[in-house]
Design an enzyme around this catalytic site. Structure first.
Site, PDB file in Angstrom:
ATOM      1  N   ALA A  36      32.565   9.953  38.060  1.00  0.00           N
ATOM      2  CA  ALA A  36      33.241  11.185  37.635  1.00  0.00           C
ATOM      3  C   ALA A  36      32.557  12.411  38.222  1.00  0.00           C
ATOM      4  O   ALA A  36      33.218  13.325  38.739  1.00  0.00           O
ATOM      5  CB  ALA A  36      33.278  11.269  36.113  1.00  0.00           C
ATOM      6  N   LYS A  55      19.641  12.643  36.253  1.00  0.00           N
ATOM      7  CA  LYS A  55      18.309  12.439  35.691  1.00  0.00           C
ATOM      8  C   LYS A  55      17.541  11.289  36.337  1.00  0.00           C
ATOM      9  O   LYS A  55      16.360  11.112  36.067  1.00  0.00           O
ATOM     10  CB  LYS A  55      18.387  12.260  34.174  1.00  0.00           C
ATOM     11  CG  LYS A  55      18.805  10.910  33.655  1.00  0.00           C
ATOM     12  CD  LYS A  55      18.589  10.900  32.136  1.00  0.00           C
ATOM     13  CE  LYS A  55      18.960   9.581  31.524  1.00  0.00           C
ATOM     14  NZ  LYS A  55      18.719   9.547  30.066  1.00  0.00           N
ATOM     15  N   SER A  62      25.894   4.024  35.558  1.00  0.00           N
ATOM     16  CA  SER A  62      26.698   2.927  35.019  1.00  0.00           C
ATOM     17  C   SER A  62      27.846   2.592  35.958  1.00  0.00           C
ATOM     18  O   SER A  62      28.263   1.438  36.056  1.00  0.00           O
ATOM     19  CB  SER A  62      27.229   3.299  33.630  1.00  0.00           C
ATOM     20  OG  SER A  62      26.169   3.387  32.691  1.00  0.00           O
ATOM     21  N   ALA A  66      29.158  -1.262  37.649  1.00  0.00           N
ATOM     22  CA  ALA A  66      30.454  -1.863  37.313  1.00  0.00           C
ATOM     23  C   ALA A  66      30.737  -3.039  38.237  1.00  0.00           C
ATOM     24  O   ALA A  66      30.677  -2.916  39.462  1.00  0.00           O
ATOM     25  CB  ALA A  66      31.553  -0.824  37.432  1.00  0.00           C
ATOM     26  N   GLY A  68      33.538  -5.677  37.662  1.00  0.00           N
ATOM     27  CA  GLY A  68      34.879  -6.252  37.748  1.00  0.00           C
ATOM     28  C   GLY A  68      35.784  -5.598  38.766  1.00  0.00           C
ATOM     29  O   GLY A  68      36.300  -6.240  39.676  1.00  0.00           O
ATOM     30  N   GLY A  69      36.017  -4.286  38.638  1.00  0.00           N
ATOM     31  CA  GLY A  69      36.895  -3.635  39.589  1.00  0.00           C
ATOM     32  C   GLY A  69      37.535  -2.398  39.018  1.00  0.00           C
ATOM     33  O   GLY A  69      37.088  -1.835  38.016  1.00  0.00           O
ATOM     34  N   GLU A 133      42.449  -9.681  34.602  1.00  0.00           N
ATOM     35  CA  GLU A 133      41.398  -9.503  33.605  1.00  0.00           C
ATOM     36  C   GLU A 133      42.035  -9.422  32.223  1.00  0.00           C
ATOM     37  O   GLU A 133      43.253  -9.258  32.092  1.00  0.00           O
ATOM     38  CB  GLU A 133      40.565  -8.245  33.892  1.00  0.00           C
ATOM     39  CG  GLU A 133      39.654  -8.396  35.112  1.00  0.00           C
ATOM     40  CD  GLU A 133      38.677  -7.254  35.271  1.00  0.00           C
ATOM     41  OE1 GLU A 133      38.749  -6.283  34.491  1.00  0.00           O
ATOM     42  OE2 GLU A 133      37.837  -7.316  36.188  1.00  0.00           O
ATOM     43  N   ASP A 228      22.826  11.458  26.257  1.00  0.00           N
ATOM     44  CA  ASP A 228      22.348  12.834  26.415  1.00  0.00           C
ATOM     45  C   ASP A 228      23.491  13.841  26.452  1.00  0.00           C
ATOM     46  O   ASP A 228      23.410  14.907  25.834  1.00  0.00           O
ATOM     47  CB  ASP A 228      21.519  12.952  27.701  1.00  0.00           C
ATOM     48  CG  ASP A 228      20.353  11.992  27.735  1.00  0.00           C
ATOM     49  OD1 ASP A 228      19.606  11.946  26.744  1.00  0.00           O
ATOM     50  OD2 ASP A 228      20.194  11.268  28.729  1.00  0.00           O
ATOM     51  N   HIS A 249      31.110  -5.512  25.085  1.00  0.00           N
ATOM     52  CA  HIS A 249      31.604  -6.481  26.060  1.00  0.00           C
ATOM     53  C   HIS A 249      31.323  -7.880  25.529  1.00  0.00           C
ATOM     54  O   HIS A 249      30.224  -8.156  25.044  1.00  0.00           O
ATOM     55  CB  HIS A 249      30.919  -6.275  27.414  1.00  0.00           C
ATOM     56  CG  HIS A 249      31.654  -6.912  28.543  1.00  0.00           C
ATOM     57  ND1 HIS A 249      31.679  -8.280  28.737  1.00  0.00           N
ATOM     58  CD2 HIS A 249      32.403  -6.383  29.535  1.00  0.00           C
ATOM     59  CE1 HIS A 249      32.418  -8.552  29.806  1.00  0.00           C
ATOM     60  NE2 HIS A 249      32.860  -7.420  30.310  1.00  0.00           N
ATOM     61  N   ARG A 295      39.111  -7.172  24.822  1.00  0.00           N
ATOM     62  CA  ARG A 295      37.677  -7.342  24.603  1.00  0.00           C
ATOM     63  C   ARG A 295      37.277  -7.343  23.137  1.00  0.00           C
ATOM     64  O   ARG A 295      36.371  -8.078  22.736  1.00  0.00           O
ATOM     65  CB  ARG A 295      36.910  -6.241  25.343  1.00  0.00           C
ATOM     66  CG  ARG A 295      36.924  -6.417  26.843  1.00  0.00           C
ATOM     67  CD  ARG A 295      36.223  -5.274  27.546  1.00  0.00           C
ATOM     68  NE  ARG A 295      36.173  -5.521  28.978  1.00  0.00           N
ATOM     69  CZ  ARG A 295      35.685  -4.662  29.863  1.00  0.00           C
ATOM     70  NH1 ARG A 295      35.216  -3.504  29.451  1.00  0.00           N
ATOM     71  NH2 ARG A 295      35.670  -4.950  31.155  1.00  0.00           N
ATOM     72  N   HIS A 356      28.760  -1.891  25.545  1.00  0.00           N
ATOM     73  CA  HIS A 356      29.159  -1.781  26.952  1.00  0.00           C
ATOM     74  C   HIS A 356      29.700  -0.408  27.320  1.00  0.00           C
ATOM     75  O   HIS A 356      29.281   0.181  28.312  1.00  0.00           O
ATOM     76  CB  HIS A 356      30.221  -2.841  27.256  1.00  0.00           C
ATOM     77  CG  HIS A 356      30.678  -2.861  28.676  1.00  0.00           C
ATOM     78  ND1 HIS A 356      29.802  -3.057  29.729  1.00  0.00           N
ATOM     79  CD2 HIS A 356      31.918  -2.728  29.223  1.00  0.00           C
ATOM     80  CE1 HIS A 356      30.493  -3.049  30.866  1.00  0.00           C
ATOM     81  NE2 HIS A 356      31.763  -2.831  30.585  1.00  0.00           N
ATOM     82  N   ARG A 391      39.121   0.089  25.158  1.00  0.00           N
ATOM     83  CA  ARG A 391      39.396   0.272  26.586  1.00  0.00           C
ATOM     84  C   ARG A 391      39.886  -1.012  27.232  1.00  0.00           C
ATOM     85  O   ARG A 391      39.274  -2.067  27.083  1.00  0.00           O
ATOM     86  CB  ARG A 391      38.144   0.758  27.316  1.00  0.00           C
ATOM     87  CG  ARG A 391      38.347   0.895  28.823  1.00  0.00           C
ATOM     88  CD  ARG A 391      37.149   1.526  29.495  1.00  0.00           C
ATOM     89  NE  ARG A 391      35.977   0.672  29.531  1.00  0.00           N
ATOM     90  CZ  ARG A 391      35.759  -0.281  30.433  1.00  0.00           C
ATOM     91  NH1 ARG A 391      36.672  -0.539  31.363  1.00  0.00           N
ATOM     92  NH2 ARG A 391      34.645  -0.985  30.406  1.00  0.00           N
ATOM     93  N   LEU A 397      36.542   3.063  35.724  1.00  0.00           N
ATOM     94  CA  LEU A 397      36.374   3.723  37.020  1.00  0.00           C
ATOM     95  C   LEU A 397      37.593   4.576  37.340  1.00  0.00           C
ATOM     96  O   LEU A 397      37.482   5.664  37.919  1.00  0.00           O
ATOM     97  CB  LEU A 397      36.151   2.682  38.120  1.00  0.00           C
ATOM     98  CG  LEU A 397      34.848   1.871  38.055  1.00  0.00           C
ATOM     99  CD1 LEU A 397      34.807   0.835  39.162  1.00  0.00           C
ATOM    100  CD2 LEU A 397      33.631   2.786  38.141  1.00  0.00           C
TER     101      LEU A 397
END
Length: 547
Positions: A36, A55, A62, A66, A68-69, A133, A228, A249, A295, A356, A391, A397
């Protein structure tokens, strides 16, 4: 749902004197360098001076972890409405349908754009290869390097942003607090080991600091995921929403003594089975979609099965799949397993759930604008309305790209309209003259204790008794931790985590129902009617409300 109130103990984490701290100026300040943040920076007008603060190293996020895709409709037998329906279904009544349809409509173009930045997606017959998925009705997940999609996408984006002459990148720089003046964000107070504290004044600020997985003992997140952004935004007065919604997850490699490694959703998408320690394939007992259920369902089923069998984990079974498929599709996961003497093609792989993805976060509009003027946000630090209460796999992503672009455009436009006559606010920290400095607290022990109680009491299953017990314990730690001024990243992270833990607990207490990833064993049913959001904001009359 009743109103609740919660106020942090301090507005700022450290004392400061603006006359003794260096000041620098930017048009746009980007906090965070995952998908992002980097995509937002690339959307900013080249006439603007842009500072990107991260930082850790630029390539640690993260997003880069990733596996999976990224989901998008690229198959002619699929359509955007299917993707929207799957996303809304997984979201359990809390998705914003306008947001969902806008994001999934943009997904194919966003994936193709990544290829123009240089991302090398896996191909099949000359086209981008797609896999299935959990929660998806069609194969629509594009992947790269087998099971290292995030790493490849971030490589391409980072290479691009490094070549952008209008961006300045500050690595290993920690954001202590946002700067505000008359209810508007004006930049941030940052720190790095070489230069100490610096005031970075900015016309517009974009917050892309990622998630909060380190709040929990079992997590797939890197060590930097310490909430943070959630904490600094809340202290500055921005509204947060649905903070109880942490996604767990289902399948994290579980080997005593090792760090936890994600076993991608795509492993089950390619046909792996979940079996217990007796060899029983149990997911059909819980859901007709079996291993491809969303999930939240799979994570709870695994937890239930572990209790039934009194075993510490369950197992992924890939032995019935072609060995060539497994080795080619999952090279990274296969390498991790081999380090522990496991062969994915021949051995059962021990797994259990782990924290996750943080679904809750800053309330943002369709353009990524927060409730605090001058502050924009994108990615995991936000609650955009895309994910709802759970999610859908490989939509994260996608969200980072979509809202990174929107926030970048909005911040760029606003910054271009503002003059360069910066006015430094007469800032005053809210620390008393007499206070305790860090006196050698064992921060590692405190963080481990916090993550343990969060895992036990605020994890996959919750109830009022456990939540109140966790609140009392966190309050006890916070009372003496907040009275100390730290001068290390570890101390500031702990203070941020204690604050966000309380926000998560308070929100979980208010939501007296089970919905998506939030499961209350004392309120196992989902409330009738449209789902309600839990919003919380600190102001002179701090209050959390539902709507």
């Amino acid at each position: 749902m009743p109103e609740i109130q919660y106020s942090p103990r301090r507005r700022h984490l450290v004392r400061f004197d603006p006359k003794r701290i260096p000041h620098m100026f930017a048009d746009v300040l980007v906090l965070g360098a995952g998908i992002a943040g980097v995509r937002a920076a690339l959307e900013l007008d080249p006439r603007l001076r842009v500072v990107i603060v991260t930082k850790d190293k630029l390539d640690l996020s993260s997003s880069a972890w990733a596996q999976g895709g990224i989901a998008g409709v690229l198959d002619p037998t699929d359509n955007v409405e299917n993707h929207a329906v799957d996303t809304i279904g997984a979201g359990a009544g809390l998705c914003n349908e306008e947001v969902v349809r806008s994001v999934v409509q943009a997904a194919p173009e966003l994936i193709r754009e990544l290829a123009t930045f240089g991302a090398q997606f896996d191909k099949r017959d000359g086209e981008i290869a797609l896999t299935m998925e959990g929660g998806h009705s069609h194969a629509r997940v594009a992947h790269a390097l087998g099971d290292a999609t995030g790493k490849e996408i971030m490589r391409a984006l980072i290479d691009t942003v490094r070549g952008a002459r209008w961006t300045e990148i500050w690595e290993e720089t920690f954001t202590i607090d946002l700067l505000t003046q008359e209810g508007t964000c004006r930049g941030a107070l940052v720190w790095n080991p070489d230069h100490g504290k610096t005031f970075v004044w900015a016309k517009q600020t974009i917050l892309c600091t990622g998630g909060a997985g380190r709040l929990f003992r079992e997590t797939t997140n890197p060590d930097i995921a310490t909430a943070d952004g959630h904490a600094i935004a809340y202290r500055a007065g921005a509204q947060l929403r649905d903070m109880e919604m942490m996604q767990f997850h289902p399948t994290v490699l579980y080997i005593a003594g090792s760090s936890r490694h994600l076993i991608s959703e795509a492993v089950r998408g390619e046909g792996a089975h979940l079996v217990d320690n007796r060899g029983h394939r149990f997911m059909p007992d819980y859901d007709e979609r079996a291993e491809l259920a969303p999930r939240d369902i799979v994570a709870r089923a695994i937890t239930d099965q572990m209790e039934k069998t009194r075993h510490t984990c369950v197992y992924l079974d890939l032995r019935h799949l072609p060995a060539d498929l497994v080795t080619q599709r999952f090279p990274h996961i296969g390498q991790v397993c081999r380090e522990f003497g496991l062969d994915m093609t021949q051995d059962l792989i021990p797994v259990r759930p782990g924290a996750h993805y943080m679904i809750g976060g800053l309330s943002v509009d369709m353009n990524g604008q927060t409730t605090l003027p001058g502050l924009w946000a994108a990615g995991e630090v936000t609650s955009s309305g895309l994910h709802g209460a759970n999610r859908l796999a490989s939509n994260s992503l996608l969200e980072g790209l979509y809202y990174g672009i929107r926030a970048g455009r909005g911040a760029s436009s606003s910054a271009l309209e503002m003059p360069d006559n910066f006015c430094i606010a007469p800032l005053v920290s809210d620390w008393p003259r007499t206070t305790q400095d860090d006196d050698g607290l064992n921060l590692v022990d405190l963080q481990n204790s916090l993550s343990s109680i969060m895992w036990r009491n605020v994890g996959i299953r919750r109830d009022a008794e456990g939540l109140r017990s966790a609140a009392e314990q966190v309050d006890f730690w916070d009372r003496y931790v907040s009275q100390r001024e730290f001068n290390t990243v570890e101390g500031w992270e702990l203070q941020n985590m204690l604050l966000v833990a309380r926000l998560m607990i308070e929100s979980a207490l208010v939501r007296e129902e089970s919905r998506g990833v939030h499961y209350r064993s004392d309120f196992p049913q989902t409330n009738a009617g449209p789902g309600e959001h839990v919003s919380i904001v600190w102001s002179d009359a701090a209050a959390a409300t539902t709507h």
